[in-house]
Enzyme design. Structure first.
Site, mmCIF file in Angstrom:
data_model
loop_
_atom_site.group_PDB
_atom_site.id
_atom_site.type_symbol
_atom_site.label_atom_id
_atom_site.label_comp_id
_atom_site.label_asym_id
_atom_site.label_seq_id
_atom_site.Cartn_x
_atom_site.Cartn_y
_atom_site.Cartn_z
ATOM 1 C CB CYS A 42 -1.007 -0.037 1.131
ATOM 2 S SG CYS A 42 -2.367 1.103 0.850
ATOM 3 C CG HIS A 83 -2.676 -2.963 4.244
ATOM 4 N ND1 HIS A 83 -1.594 -2.228 4.665
ATOM 5 C CD2 HIS A 83 -3.560 -2.074 3.753
ATOM 6 C CE1 HIS A 83 -1.818 -0.948 4.445
ATOM 7 N NE2 HIS A 83 -2.997 -0.829 3.893
ATOM 8 C CD GLU A 103 0.574 -4.968 5.806
ATOM 9 O OE1 GLU A 103 0.568 -5.730 4.810
ATOM 10 O OE2 GLU A 103 0.461 -3.728 5.715
HETATM 11 N N1 GLN Z 1 -3.234 6.454 1.071
HETATM 12 C C1 GLN Z 1 -2.030 6.142 1.778
HETATM 13 C C2 GLN Z 1 -0.827 6.896 1.202
HETATM 14 O O1 GLN Z 1 -0.974 7.657 0.316
HETATM 15 C C3 GLN Z 1 -1.754 4.657 1.773
HETATM 16 C C4 GLN Z 1 -2.747 3.942 2.630
HETATM 17 C C5 GLN Z 1 -2.285 2.691 3.221
HETATM 18 O O2 GLN Z 1 -1.078 2.362 3.289
HETATM 19 N N2 GLN Z 1 -3.238 1.939 3.723
HETATM 20 O O3 GLN Z 1 0.256 6.735 1.656
#
Ligand code: GLN
Length: 195
Positions: free
Chosen positions: A81, A174, A176
């Site tokens: 992410c 994720h 994790e």
């Molecule tokens: N939107 C977040 C970002 O721009 C990422 C979100 C996440 O890691 N769950 O870093």
């Protein structure tokens, strides 16, 4: 020669504790990485979920440089992410001062799922996990472009959500935050040869 693997987890912000727990479940030593020195003796690196703008700001320049050098030399890197956003070459809807690490030849758009579905859980099927595995999406990025040698490992709807380029693995979700360890296990099979 020691066969014990030590996997670093960038531990400046975000869900690094969950990645450290996932590594423990895989019986691998996880090492929190905050400074360039912490990368010594680490043979793979995880960039966690969280807030990519915050992580980029908290990373000291020496650590950024060393991550870039070690990745180019073949160190396996997993980004989940926000970690995927950090790995990208191009970021859309980032902050103007948000400089990506450019570890992988992908472009991403931050927070690309609309407000209505900005968080959801789904089953994602991949050869890497040999069948459907649970995936948590939280304000996830979407891929905007990729180089020809970036391989798509999984898709959700019409979106590629797991991408690999040699030693680099980027997940829009994720793993994790689920009890399923197959994505971490797959990452641990990447061998770290330079490509
Ligand atoms: N939107 C977040 C970002 O721009 C990422 C979100 C996440 O890691 N769950 O870093």
């Amino acid at each position: 020669m020691s066969t014990r693997r030590r996997v670093g987890v960038l531990a400046l912000q975000g869900d690094f504790r969950e990645h450290l727990a996932a590594l423990r479940a895989c019986e691998v030593e996880g090492v929190p990485v905050r400074l360039a020195d912490d990368l010594q003796g680490v043979d793979a690196l995880i960039l966690p979920g969280g807030e990519s703008t915050t992580m980029a700001h908290l990373m000291e320049p020496a650590l950024k440089q060393l991550i870039q050098q070690r990745t180019a030399a073949g160190m396996p890197v997993l980004g989940t992410c926000a970690g995927m956003i950090l790995m990208a070459r191009e970021i859309q809807d980032g902050r103007p001062d948000q400089e990506p690490l450019k570890l992988m030849d992908i472009g991403v758009r931050r927070n690309a799922y609309g407000r209505q579905i900005d968080s959801f859980e789904a089953e994602v099927d991949s050869p890497a996990t040999r069948g459907p595995a649970p995936a948590v999406f939280i304000r996830a990025p979407q891929l905007t472009e990729r180089a020809a040698d970036v391989e798509e490992l999984a898709r959700h709807g019409d979106q590629p959500v797991a991408l690999q380029q040699g030693n680099r693995l980027a997940l829009a979700f994720h793993p994790e935050l689920t009890p399923d360890r197959r994505w971490h296990q797959y990452f641990l099979t990447l061998d770290g040869k330079a490509r």
